[in-house]
Design a protein around this motif. Structure first.
Motif, PDB file in Angstrom:
ATOM      1  N   ASP A 156      11.104 -49.390 -31.933  1.00  0.00           N
ATOM      2  CA  ASP A 156      10.322 -48.546 -31.029  1.00  0.00           C
ATOM      3  C   ASP A 156      10.580 -48.823 -29.550  1.00  0.00           C
ATOM      4  OD1 ASP A 156       9.193 -47.198 -33.130  1.00  0.00           O
ATOM      5  OD2 ASP A 156       7.290 -48.285 -33.077  1.00  0.00           O
ATOM      6  N   ASP A 157      11.277 -49.905 -29.233  1.00  0.00           N
ATOM      7  CA  ASP A 157      11.606 -50.227 -27.848  1.00  0.00           C
ATOM      8  C   ASP A 157      13.063 -49.955 -27.503  1.00  0.00           C
ATOM      9  OD1 ASP A 157       9.017 -51.089 -27.237  1.00  0.00           O
ATOM     10  OD2 ASP A 157       9.438 -53.137 -27.920  1.00  0.00           O
ATOM     11  N   ASN A 158      13.859 -49.475 -28.486  1.00  0.00           N
ATOM     12  CA  ASN A 158      15.298 -49.307 -28.292  1.00  0.00           C
ATOM     13  C   ASN A 158      15.801 -48.115 -29.094  1.00  0.00           C
ATOM     14  OD1 ASN A 158      16.127 -51.912 -26.753  1.00  0.00           O
ATOM     15  ND2 ASN A 158      14.799 -52.631 -28.411  1.00  0.00           N
ATOM     16  N   TYR A 159      15.882 -46.953 -28.435  1.00  0.00           N
ATOM     17  CA  TYR A 159      16.326 -45.737 -29.115  1.00  0.00           C
ATOM     18  C   TYR A 159      16.711 -44.669 -28.105  1.00  0.00           C
ATOM     19  CZ  TYR A 159      11.737 -43.859 -27.950  1.00  0.00           C
ATOM     20  OH  TYR A 159      10.630 -43.439 -27.262  1.00  0.00           O
ATOM     21  N   ILE A 160      17.411 -43.662 -28.591  1.00  0.00           N
ATOM     22  CA  ILE A 160      17.671 -42.426 -27.844  1.00  0.00           C
ATOM     23  C   ILE A 160      17.319 -41.279 -28.774  1.00  0.00           C
ATOM     24  CG2 ILE A 160      19.432 -40.960 -26.768  1.00  0.00           C
ATOM     25  CD1 ILE A 160      20.990 -43.510 -26.089  1.00  0.00           C
ATOM     26  N   ASP A 165       8.672 -28.832 -25.573  1.00  0.00           N
ATOM     27  CA  ASP A 165       7.798 -27.664 -25.574  1.00  0.00           C
ATOM     28  C   ASP A 165       8.680 -26.422 -25.540  1.00  0.00           C
ATOM     29  OD1 ASP A 165       8.468 -27.171 -22.797  1.00  0.00           O
ATOM     30  OD2 ASP A 165       6.914 -28.595 -22.215  1.00  0.00           O
ATOM     31  N   ASP A 166       8.052 -25.246 -25.390  1.00  0.00           N
ATOM     32  CA  ASP A 166       8.801 -23.983 -25.430  1.00  0.00           C
ATOM     33  C   ASP A 166       9.925 -23.895 -24.412  1.00  0.00           C
ATOM     34  OD1 ASP A 166       7.233 -23.072 -27.470  1.00  0.00           O
ATOM     35  OD2 ASP A 166       6.058 -21.689 -26.238  1.00  0.00           O
ATOM     36  N   SER A 167       9.825 -24.660 -23.324  1.00  0.00           N
ATOM     37  CA  SER A 167      10.816 -24.526 -22.257  1.00  0.00           C
ATOM     38  C   SER A 167      11.490 -25.840 -21.872  1.00  0.00           C
ATOM     39  CB  SER A 167      10.159 -23.915 -21.018  1.00  0.00           C
ATOM     40  OG  SER A 167       9.140 -24.773 -20.544  1.00  0.00           O
ATOM     41  N   THR A 168      11.398 -26.875 -22.726  1.00  0.00           N
ATOM     42  CA  THR A 168      11.989 -28.166 -22.365  1.00  0.00           C
ATOM     43  C   THR A 168      12.679 -28.825 -23.558  1.00  0.00           C
ATOM     44  OG1 THR A 168      10.185 -28.510 -20.785  1.00  0.00           O
ATOM     45  CG2 THR A 168      11.540 -30.424 -21.324  1.00  0.00           C
ATOM     46  N   LEU A 169      13.973 -29.101 -23.392  1.00  0.00           N
ATOM     47  CA  LEU A 169      14.706 -29.956 -24.318  1.00  0.00           C
ATOM     48  C   LEU A 169      14.767 -31.320 -23.645  1.00  0.00           C
ATOM     49  CD1 LEU A 169      16.355 -30.173 -26.969  1.00  0.00           C
ATOM     50  CD2 LEU A 169      18.392 -29.728 -25.580  1.00  0.00           C
ATOM     51  N   ARG A 170      14.187 -32.332 -24.289  1.00  0.00           N
ATOM     52  CA  ARG A 170      14.054 -33.659 -23.685  1.00  0.00           C
ATOM     53  C   ARG A 170      14.989 -34.661 -24.339  1.00  0.00           C
ATOM     54  NH1 ARG A 170       8.403 -36.002 -22.166  1.00  0.00           N
ATOM     55  NH2 ARG A 170       9.008 -34.783 -20.340  1.00  0.00           N
ATOM     56  N   LEU A 171      15.726 -35.375 -23.500  1.00  0.00           N
ATOM     57  CA  LEU A 171      16.471 -36.547 -23.923  1.00  0.00           C
ATOM     58  C   LEU A 171      15.582 -37.729 -23.579  1.00  0.00           C
ATOM     59  CD1 LEU A 171      19.041 -37.736 -25.099  1.00  0.00           C
ATOM     60  CD2 LEU A 171      20.065 -37.617 -22.814  1.00  0.00           C
ATOM     61  N   ASN A 172      14.967 -38.309 -24.599  1.00  0.00           N
ATOM     62  CA  ASN A 172      13.972 -39.378 -24.453  1.00  0.00           C
ATOM     63  C   ASN A 172      14.592 -40.673 -24.951  1.00  0.00           C
ATOM     64  OD1 ASN A 172      11.661 -40.612 -26.644  1.00  0.00           O
ATOM     65  ND2 ASN A 172      11.201 -40.716 -24.471  1.00  0.00           N
ATOM     66  N   ALA A 173      14.481 -41.729 -24.165  1.00  0.00           N
ATOM     67  CA  ALA A 173      15.050 -43.011 -24.580  1.00  0.00           C
ATOM     68  C   ALA A 173      14.167 -44.159 -24.134  1.00  0.00           C
ATOM     69  CB  ALA A 173      16.450 -43.174 -23.998  1.00  0.00           C
ATOM     70  N   GLU A 174      14.267 -45.237 -24.881  1.00  0.00           N
ATOM     71  CA  GLU A 174      13.692 -46.511 -24.456  1.00  0.00           C
ATOM     72  C   GLU A 174      14.796 -47.542 -24.529  1.00  0.00           C
ATOM     73  OE1 GLU A 174       9.911 -48.095 -25.481  1.00  0.00           O
ATOM     74  OE2 GLU A 174       9.052 -46.105 -25.811  1.00  0.00           O
ATOM     75  N   PHE A 175      14.993 -48.216 -23.401  1.00  0.00           N
ATOM     76  CA  PHE A 175      15.971 -49.283 -23.290  1.00  0.00           C
ATOM     77  C   PHE A 175      15.188 -50.564 -23.062  1.00  0.00           C
ATOM     78  CE2 PHE A 175      17.961 -45.375 -21.890  1.00  0.00           C
ATOM     79  CZ  PHE A 175      19.194 -45.398 -22.522  1.00  0.00           C
ATOM     80  N   ASN A 176      15.049 -51.384 -24.104  1.00  0.00           N
ATOM     81  CA  ASN A 176      14.276 -52.622 -24.010  1.00  0.00           C
ATOM     82  C   ASN A 176      12.882 -52.335 -23.450  1.00  0.00           C
ATOM     83  OD1 ASN A 176      14.007 -55.343 -24.531  1.00  0.00           O
ATOM     84  ND2 ASN A 176      14.782 -55.971 -22.541  1.00  0.00           N
ATOM     85  N   ALA A 177      12.228 -51.286 -23.970  1.00  0.00           N
ATOM     86  CA  ALA A 177      10.873 -50.832 -23.639  1.00  0.00           C
ATOM     87  C   ALA A 177      10.780 -50.114 -22.288  1.00  0.00           C
ATOM     88  CB  ALA A 177       9.856 -51.966 -23.714  1.00  0.00           C
ATOM     89  N   THR A 178      11.899 -49.862 -21.624  1.00  0.00           N
ATOM     90  CA  THR A 178      11.912 -49.073 -20.391  1.00  0.00           C
ATOM     91  C   THR A 178      12.160 -47.620 -20.763  1.00  0.00           C
ATOM     92  OG1 THR A 178      12.731 -50.928 -19.073  1.00  0.00           O
ATOM     93  CG2 THR A 178      13.063 -48.711 -18.178  1.00  0.00           C
ATOM     94  N   ASP A 189      13.342 -37.422 -36.640  1.00  0.00           N
ATOM     95  CA  ASP A 189      13.071 -38.675 -35.958  1.00  0.00           C
ATOM     96  C   ASP A 189      13.410 -39.830 -36.897  1.00  0.00           C
ATOM     97  OD1 ASP A 189      10.929 -38.881 -37.759  1.00  0.00           O
ATOM     98  OD2 ASP A 189       9.423 -38.365 -36.252  1.00  0.00           O
ATOM     99  N   ASN A 190      13.061 -41.037 -36.518  1.00  0.00           N
ATOM    100  CA  ASN A 190      13.449 -42.218 -37.291  1.00  0.00           C
ATOM    101  C   ASN A 190      12.657 -42.414 -38.584  1.00  0.00           C
ATOM    102  OD1 ASN A 190      11.464 -42.925 -35.077  1.00  0.00           O
ATOM    103  ND2 ASN A 190      11.243 -44.694 -36.421  1.00  0.00           N
ATOM    104  N   VAL A 191      11.644 -41.603 -38.836  1.00  0.00           N
ATOM    105  CA  VAL A 191      10.910 -41.712 -40.100  1.00  0.00           C
ATOM    106  C   VAL A 191      11.099 -40.467 -40.967  1.00  0.00           C
ATOM    107  CG1 VAL A 191       9.219 -43.393 -39.252  1.00  0.00           C
ATOM    108  CG2 VAL A 191       8.737 -40.942 -39.058  1.00  0.00           C
ATOM    109  N   GLY A 192      12.034 -39.623 -40.577  1.00  0.00           N
ATOM    110  CA  GLY A 192      12.319 -38.419 -41.357  1.00  0.00           C
ATOM    111  C   GLY A 192      11.412 -37.244 -41.052  1.00  0.00           C
ATOM    112  N   GLY A 193      10.570 -37.372 -40.039  1.00  0.00           N
ATOM    113  CA  GLY A 193       9.694 -36.277 -39.642  1.00  0.00           C
ATOM    114  C   GLY A 193      10.263 -35.527 -38.449  1.00  0.00           C
ATOM    115  N   ALA A 194       9.462 -34.632 -37.902  1.00  0.00           N
ATOM    116  CA  ALA A 194       9.845 -33.856 -36.713  1.00  0.00           C
ATOM    117  C   ALA A 194      11.196 -33.176 -36.912  1.00  0.00           C
ATOM    118  CB  ALA A 194       9.850 -34.741 -35.465  1.00  0.00           C
ATOM    119  N   GLN A 195      11.373 -32.557 -38.058  1.00  0.00           N
ATOM    120  CA  GLN A 195      12.681 -32.006 -38.414  1.00  0.00           C
ATOM    121  C   GLN A 195      13.061 -30.778 -37.593  1.00  0.00           C
ATOM    122  OE1 GLN A 195      12.376 -31.614 -42.642  1.00  0.00           O
ATOM    123  NE2 GLN A 195      12.838 -33.762 -42.962  1.00  0.00           N
TER     124      GLN A 195
END
Length: 167
Positions: free
Chosen positions: A51-55, A61-74, A133-139
């Protein structure tokens, strides 16, 4: 992999401080409709170790594609506002990260989102999840192909394989 199935693949040789992840995907529904199948934040792909290290690339939302990441909890978010992702069109996605620099999203070779603040991963991602996502949800309902990485090897998925994920 189709319907409510998911695909996970091991990742080897990904660097903790910088790298490039590439894949192609063809959404089965227009971007604005991607959440109408019971998912609040449909996720195109996740590269994960904890949960502290992923991309993660997701429909925020309807108008945003987000590239979300955590680098060592940052936390670093790079948003593409008003993306055009049409059903049945193949898109080449490129994600770049560089410690001390930026997290960048390119689609079909054009930079669509970037954000500074990247630090070195505490533990680099070890698993790729396509269409969830990492648990197989949010498909995210899409076809995936041609994974390619400059600093990583995605094991057991040939570049000619097509992957179906989502509803």
């Amino acid at each position: 992999v189709d319907g409510a199935d998911t695909l996970t693949q091991s990742i080897d040789n990904i660097a903790s401080d910088s790298g490039t992840l590439k894949f192609k995907f063809t959404p089965r529904h227009d971007f604005a409709d991607a959440d109408k199948f019971g998912e609040d934040y449909p996720t195109v792909a996740t590269f994960y170790t904890d949960d502290d290290n992923y991309i993660k690339l997701l429909r925020q939302d309807d108008s945003t594609l987000r590239l979300n990441a955590e680098f060592n909890a940052t936390v670093v978010n790079a948003d593409w506002s008003s993306p055009t992702l049409n059903a049945g069109t193949e898109y080449e996605v490129e994600i770049q990260y560089n410690s001390g620099g930026s997290l960048t999203l390119k689609v079909d070779g054009t930079q669509r989102a970037t954000q500074t603040g990247v630090v070195t991963f505490g533990a680099h991602p070890t698993t790729a999840y396509f269409g969830s996502d990492n648990v197989g949800g949010a498909q995210y309902d899409a076809v995936f192909s041609d994974p390619d990485t400059s600093n990583a090897t995605i094991v057991a998925l040939d570049t000619t394989d097509k992957v179906f994920a989502g509803g």
